[in-house]
Design a protein around this motif. Structure first.
Motif, PDB file in Angstrom:
ATOM      1  N   VAL A 138       0.815  -1.067  -0.036  1.00 40.33           N
ATOM      2  CA  VAL A 138       0.022   0.104   0.003  1.00 40.33           C
ATOM      3  C   VAL A 138       0.886   1.337   0.027  1.00 40.33           C
ATOM      4  O   VAL A 138       1.883   1.506   0.719  1.00 40.33           O
ATOM      5  N   VAL A 139       0.851   2.100  -1.088  1.00 39.19           N
ATOM      6  CA  VAL A 139       1.602   3.319  -1.001  1.00 39.19           C
ATOM      7  C   VAL A 139       0.588   4.384  -0.945  1.00 39.19           C
ATOM      8  O   VAL A 139      -0.255   4.444  -1.853  1.00 39.19           O
ATOM      9  N   THR A 140       0.771   5.532  -0.064  1.00 35.28           N
ATOM     10  CA  THR A 140      -0.203   6.677  -0.060  1.00 35.28           C
ATOM     11  C   THR A 140       0.699   7.906  -0.913  1.00 35.28           C
ATOM     12  O   THR A 140       1.789   7.616  -0.521  1.00 35.28           O
ATOM     13  N   LEU A 141      -0.337   8.694  -1.525  1.00 39.37           N
ATOM     14  CA  LEU A 141       0.698   9.883  -1.950  1.00 39.37           C
ATOM     15  C   LEU A 141       0.021  11.167  -1.496  1.00 39.37           C
ATOM     16  O   LEU A 141      -1.137  11.358  -1.120  1.00 39.37           O
ATOM     17  N   HIS A 142       0.920  12.065  -1.190  1.00 35.62           N
ATOM     18  CA  HIS A 142       0.601  13.297  -0.871  1.00 35.62           C
ATOM     19  C   HIS A 142       1.160  14.357  -1.736  1.00 35.62           C
ATOM     20  O   HIS A 142       2.272  13.990  -2.163  1.00 35.62           O
ATOM     21  N   LYS A 143       1.074  15.694  -1.899  1.00 28.80           N
ATOM     22  CA  LYS A 143       1.430  16.639  -2.821  1.00 28.80           C
ATOM     23  C   LYS A 143       1.942  17.958  -1.910  1.00 28.80           C
ATOM     24  O   LYS A 143       1.608  18.347  -0.832  1.00 28.80           O
ATOM     25  N   GLU A 144       2.781  18.459  -2.519  1.00 28.61           N
ATOM     26  CA  GLU A 144       3.326  19.846  -2.022  1.00 28.61           C
ATOM     27  C   GLU A 144       3.198  20.861  -3.431  1.00 28.61           C
ATOM     28  O   GLU A 144       3.677  20.408  -4.520  1.00 28.61           O
TER      29      GLU A 144
END
Length: 249
Positions: free
Chosen positions: A191-197
């Motif tokens: 499981v890979v989670t993504l968040h952004k900048e």
């Protein structure tokens, strides 16, 4: 960070809306140049053709989209023809039966199962109605078990895209394992989670956190991640720096 998308296994990529999980999956498919079957319930054919053509050729995605709409796409046809074993299904609500029949068609035409099968998003798969939150979560977990069995039977890597719980939907902070909507992280091997900048200059950094990984490093808090720069012109993900492991403050 010891993350591998292994054939015969199921993974989930989890992010809030508009973070970039579909771009992440499409770039993985295009960059790898492997047999792919992509169920794109969340994006139209025009969007996916434009995005993938831009990723393959490095051309500006807006120019590609205009060429597609103006019926002047000839310059890009060879590039797409070279990826003849990448196929898309654009049903808005594919059923498990449709997924299976499309897989069998792929096998019949190409003589092999796809090495990568993408389901974008798992909540778009029509598994029947869910009357309450408990039956909704149970249905999603059953779907994950079904997709995991499919991965083993076909030796494909099955990549499911999925949403977060509400408090993580803005995608601006690291997302822990507990932030997976429906709490369905038991079945997938990865499981890979993504968040952004967003830096305010039309640039975006996409951070990928391995919150579950049966075969390597994991940090269920999501606070350990690898960072990529999203090239807004050609939609490619570019590695940042020599040391790719970053730690959130």
């Amino acid at each position: 960070m010891e993350v591998e998308f292994r054939r015969g296994e199921l993974s989930l990529v989890v992010a809030g809306p508009g973070t970039g999980k579909s771009l992440f999956a499409a770039f993985l498919a295009m960059h790898g140049n492997i047999p792919v079957l992509y169920f794109s319930a969340d994006s139209t054919a025009a969007t996916q053709v434009s995005r993938c053509t831009s990723m393959i050729t490095g051309r500006d995605v807006k120019a590609v989209k205009n060429a597609l709409l103006d019926d002047s796409f000839g310059d890009y046809e060879k590039a797409l023809g070279d990826r003849w074993w990448v196929r898309f299904n654009f049903s808005a609500r594919p059923s498990p039966e449709e997924i299976e029949s499309t897989l069998l068609c792929y096998l019949e035409i190409f003589g092999c199962f796809p090495h990568l099968l993408v389901v974008d998003n798992v909540t778009n798969v029509d598994t029947g109605g869910a009357g309450d939150a408990e039956s909704y979560s149970f249905g999603l977990e059953s779907l994950c078990e079904y997709l995991s069995d499919m991965a083993r039977e076909t030796n494909a890597h099955v990549l499911g895209l999925h949403h977060t719980t509400g408090e993580h939907s803005d995608g601006l902070k690291p997302i822990p394992l507990s932030g997976v909507k429906g709490k369905i992280a038991r079945v997938p091997a990865l499981v890979v989670t993504l968040h952004k900048e967003i830096d305010g200059m039309d640039s975006r950094i996409l951070n990928a956190s391995p919150v579950k990984n049966r075969e390597g490093f994991e940090d269920s808090s999501g606070e350990t991640f690898v960072s990529y720069r999203l090239n807004r012109s050609n939609l490619r993900l570019e590695e940042i720096g020599d040391d790719l492991m970053a730690y959130a403050a």
